[in-house]
Design a protein around this motif. Structure first.
Motif, PDB file in Angstrom:
ATOM      1  N   MET A   1     -22.011  -5.630   4.335  1.00 24.01           N
ATOM      2  CA  MET A   1     -22.805  -6.542   5.156  1.00 24.01           C
ATOM      3  C   MET A   1     -23.733  -5.701   6.026  1.00 24.01           C
TER       4      MET A   1
ATOM      5  N   SER B   1       2.678  10.754   9.646  1.00 23.11           N
ATOM      6  CA  SER B   1       1.640   9.722   9.711  1.00 23.11           C
ATOM      7  C   SER B   1       0.941   9.745  11.059  1.00 23.11           C
ATOM      8  N   ARG B   2       1.743   9.814  12.129  1.00 29.79           N
ATOM      9  CA  ARG B   2       1.136   9.806  13.471  1.00 29.79           C
ATOM     10  C   ARG B   2       0.299  11.075  13.691  1.00 29.79           C
TER      11      ARG B   2
ATOM     12  N   ARG C   1       2.088   4.357   2.288  1.00 29.97           N
ATOM     13  CA  ARG C   1       1.326   5.340   1.514  1.00 29.97           C
ATOM     14  C   ARG C   1       1.967   5.564   0.148  1.00 29.97           C
TER      15      ARG C   1
ATOM     16  N   PRO D   1      -3.062   5.608  11.419  1.00 29.51           N
ATOM     17  CA  PRO D   1      -2.154   6.527  10.725  1.00 29.51           C
ATOM     18  C   PRO D   1      -1.954   6.242   9.239  1.00 29.51           C
ATOM     19  N   THR D   2      -2.552   5.184   8.684  1.00 23.18           N
ATOM     20  CA  THR D   2      -2.208   4.803   7.303  1.00 23.18           C
ATOM     21  C   THR D   2      -3.140   5.427   6.279  1.00 23.18           C
ATOM     22  N   HIS D   3      -2.734   5.297   5.000  1.00 19.99           N
ATOM     23  CA  HIS D   3      -3.430   5.954   3.897  1.00 19.99           C
ATOM     24  C   HIS D   3      -4.891   5.543   3.777  1.00 19.99           C
ATOM     25  N   ASP D   4      -5.224   4.308   4.220  1.00 18.73           N
ATOM     26  CA  ASP D   4      -6.614   3.858   4.082  1.00 18.73           C
ATOM     27  C   ASP D   4      -7.460   4.199   5.311  1.00 18.73           C
ATOM     28  N   ASP D   5      -6.919   4.947   6.242  1.00 18.96           N
ATOM     29  CA  ASP D   5      -7.676   5.380   7.423  1.00 18.96           C
ATOM     30  C   ASP D   5      -8.362   6.706   7.110  1.00 18.96           C
TER      31      ASP D   5
ATOM     32  N   TYR E   1      -2.348  -3.930   9.887  1.00 19.16           N
ATOM     33  CA  TYR E   1      -3.090  -4.379  11.053  1.00 19.16           C
ATOM     34  C   TYR E   1      -2.148  -4.515  12.245  1.00 19.16           C
TER      35      TYR E   1
ATOM     36  N   THR F   1     -18.694  -6.656  -0.572  1.00 18.36           N
ATOM     37  CA  THR F   1     -18.404  -5.231  -0.368  1.00 18.36           C
ATOM     38  C   THR F   1     -19.302  -4.590   0.696  1.00 18.36           C
TER      39      THR F   1
ATOM     40  N   ALA G   1       3.456   3.557   8.097  1.00 18.43           N
ATOM     41  CA  ALA G   1       2.433   4.250   7.311  1.00 18.43           C
ATOM     42  C   ALA G   1       3.001   5.053   6.147  1.00 18.43           C
TER      43      ALA G   1
ATOM     44  N   ARG H   1      -1.507  12.518  11.652  1.00 19.27           N
ATOM     45  CA  ARG H   1      -2.838  12.365  11.033  1.00 19.27           C
ATOM     46  C   ARG H   1      -3.899  11.982  12.072  1.00 19.27           C
TER      47      ARG H   1
ATOM     48  N   VAL I   1      -9.239  -1.706  16.524  1.00 20.34           N
ATOM     49  CA  VAL I   1      -8.542  -2.698  17.347  1.00 20.34           C
ATOM     50  C   VAL I   1      -9.396  -2.968  18.591  1.00 20.34           C
TER      51      VAL I   1
ATOM     52  N   HIS J   1     -18.612 -14.041   8.906  1.00 23.70           N
ATOM     53  CA  HIS J   1     -17.198 -14.370   8.728  1.00 23.70           C
ATOM     54  C   HIS J   1     -17.040 -15.597   7.828  1.00 23.70           C
TER      55      HIS J   1
ATOM     56  N   GLU K   1     -10.822  -5.733   5.750  1.00 26.90           N
ATOM     57  CA  GLU K   1     -10.328  -6.995   6.311  1.00 26.90           C
ATOM     58  C   GLU K   1     -11.465  -7.844   6.875  1.00 26.90           C
ATOM     59  N   ILE K   2     -12.554  -7.197   7.274  1.00 23.97           N
ATOM     60  CA  ILE K   2     -13.728  -7.955   7.746  1.00 23.97           C
ATOM     61  C   ILE K   2     -14.457  -8.548   6.539  1.00 23.97           C
TER      62      ILE K   2
ATOM     63  N   ASN L   1       5.643  11.840  13.786  1.00 27.97           N
ATOM     64  CA  ASN L   1       5.895  12.069  12.361  1.00 27.97           C
ATOM     65  C   ASN L   1       4.581  12.408  11.656  1.00 27.97           C
TER      66      ASN L   1
ATOM     67  N   GLU M   1       2.873   1.234  13.858  1.00 26.04           N
ATOM     68  CA  GLU M   1       2.143   1.465  12.619  1.00 26.04           C
ATOM     69  C   GLU M   1       2.474   2.843  12.039  1.00 26.04           C
ATOM     70  N   GLY M   2       2.797   3.804  12.930  1.00 25.92           N
ATOM     71  CA  GLY M   2       3.154   5.146  12.487  1.00 25.92           C
ATOM     72  C   GLY M   2       4.474   5.197  11.728  1.00 25.92           C
TER      73      GLY M   2
ATOM     74  N   THR N   1     -10.162 -11.069   8.850  1.00 26.08           N
ATOM     75  CA  THR N   1     -10.343 -10.814  10.279  1.00 26.08           C
ATOM     76  C   THR N   1     -11.798 -11.073  10.649  1.00 26.08           C
TER      77      THR N   1
ATOM     78  N   ARG O   1     -16.670  -1.004   3.062  1.00 29.23           N
ATOM     79  CA  ARG O   1     -15.270  -0.977   2.676  1.00 29.23           C
ATOM     80  C   ARG O   1     -14.595   0.335   3.082  1.00 29.23           C
TER      81      ARG O   1
END
Lengths: 243, 243
Positions: free
Chosen positions: A42, B116-117, A191, B74-78, A205, A40, A187, B119, B151, A26, B14-15, B114, A183-184, B20, B46
């Motif tokens: 670890m 997103s959810r 997107r 639910p988001t595009h990067d998931d 997040y 990119t 999203a 997904r 999470v 971290h 985010e890590i 919806n 988050e839903g 985070t 990543r």
């Protein structure tokens, strides 16, 4: 111009067993981001020759820089220096400059040099020393691999000295928007916006506090104006959002 | 009998950016050790398809189990579920059992389903669901890969349910001895002892407190008697050591 990339390699059974919680990943992640170097990848591997050497070889080929943490102390399981030398096909032995640094430190403290301590002066041929202002025993840079101690206070001090001589890139601009929705619900608009802005990255997040559930949306990019425009757009879609 | 081995794969920009600090690696490391599963590698990559798919493929081939964390929201990067499906050559789509779990949860909370959810009901063919008692959206097991949320509260709840159905091995016995000497004084006797006891692992962890510098020596092994004998031997060599 794209930023240099980096990988971190943590060496240590104690992290994998859960005995110790690593803090170096971290710390370095934050320092590299601020320095304009993109971390990119670890990895954490065991104190085993093949595991360390294979990881060093793979990561060194794929990244501008590799930063390692752990396995350079005086004990039998401290084999990182040997493994990095092996990965580069270099010889390793006690080197006079490293020995002199150690000897001066021990003389000043009235500590006796012995065979175990002398191991910490073993440096691969062609490597550049990394200063250790805490306990003297140096790290080193060989090729694009920067080898540092695992003890957090020493690791952090070594990173200070090392980053001062590594060319960085452009630190990304990052802005946060807190949206008090699920988050839903976030999203879909996110997107769409991400599709329209391929040069930006959008993270979401979810978290909960005493006001209920919410989402932190983080927009990152090299161009401050583009980041601001994306945040402004989201603030229009979600008028109750908090900057 | 040797214990099953495991790798962990954390997915999350985010890590890597330092935004985070991950806590799932340390949590899982402790849980697996107690369950008799030997974690031997951890990686953070990543939110990118090739990075995730390549890591899943490599780790799945090398370990009894792979545990992933992150990228199933639910988001595009998931994109973790899609990448794990691709690594196994399996199709992925909304599955009725996962959709029913989500729908019941949203109905009870008065939240609208919806796109997103929905997904989060996309599950690779042949996968087994992992229960999510916190927010319903399930993880899954495909082959030897266990896909869980990032999470921490959800990750930890999923690990609880998952470990209850994974066969463990023998948790190692671990004993600690604190020796108030420099690590360079402890290293010699420790090396000899380690050479004589190849079935045991010996770690040495220097630290400093208000009484000065000291070393924690940790001896680990499957046989309690062998661990006790090694600790007793060290206590003879260093009579001031503290159990």
């Amino acid at each position: 111009m794209t930023n240099p990339t980096a990988a971190m390699l943590v060496i240590g059974d104690e992290i994998l067993s859960g005995r110790t919680r690593d803090s170096n990943m971290h710390h370095l992640a934050q320092r590299l981001t601020a320095h304009g170097i993109d971390m990119t990848e670890m990895r954490v591997v065991r104190d085993e020759r093949a595991a360390i050497t294979d990881a060093v070889t793979a990561l060194s080929a794929a990244h501008t820089h590799v930063f390692t943490s752990g396995g350079i102390g005086p004990t039998h399981d401290d084999i990182t220096a040997d493994c990095v030398a092996a990965a580069f096909g270099k010889a390793i032995d006690v080197r006079d400059d490293a020995r002199a640094v150690l000897q001066a430190h021990y003389d000043a403290k009235g500590i006796e040099m012995n065979e175990s301590r002398l191991r910490m002066a073993r440096i691969p041929e062609g490597a550049t020393l990394i200063d250790n202002p805490v306990s003297a025993a140096p790290g080193f840079t060989l090729g694009n691999v920067h080898v540092m101690a695992g003890v957090p206070r020493i690791f952090e001090a070594m990173v200070d000295g090392l980053l001062a001589r590594l060319e960085g890139g452009t630190p990304p601009v990052s802005r946060n928007l807190t949206i008090r929705r699920g988050e839903g619900d976030v999203a879909g608009p996110l997107r769409t916006l991400a599709g329209e802005n391929p040069a930006l990255s959008f993270g979401s997040y979810p978290f909960a506090d005493d006001r209920g559930g919410a989402v932190n949306v983080v927009v990152r990019g090299a161009e401050p104006k583009a980041v601001d425009a994306a945040i402004a757009h989201l603030a229009e879609v979600f008028p109750d959002a908090e900057l």
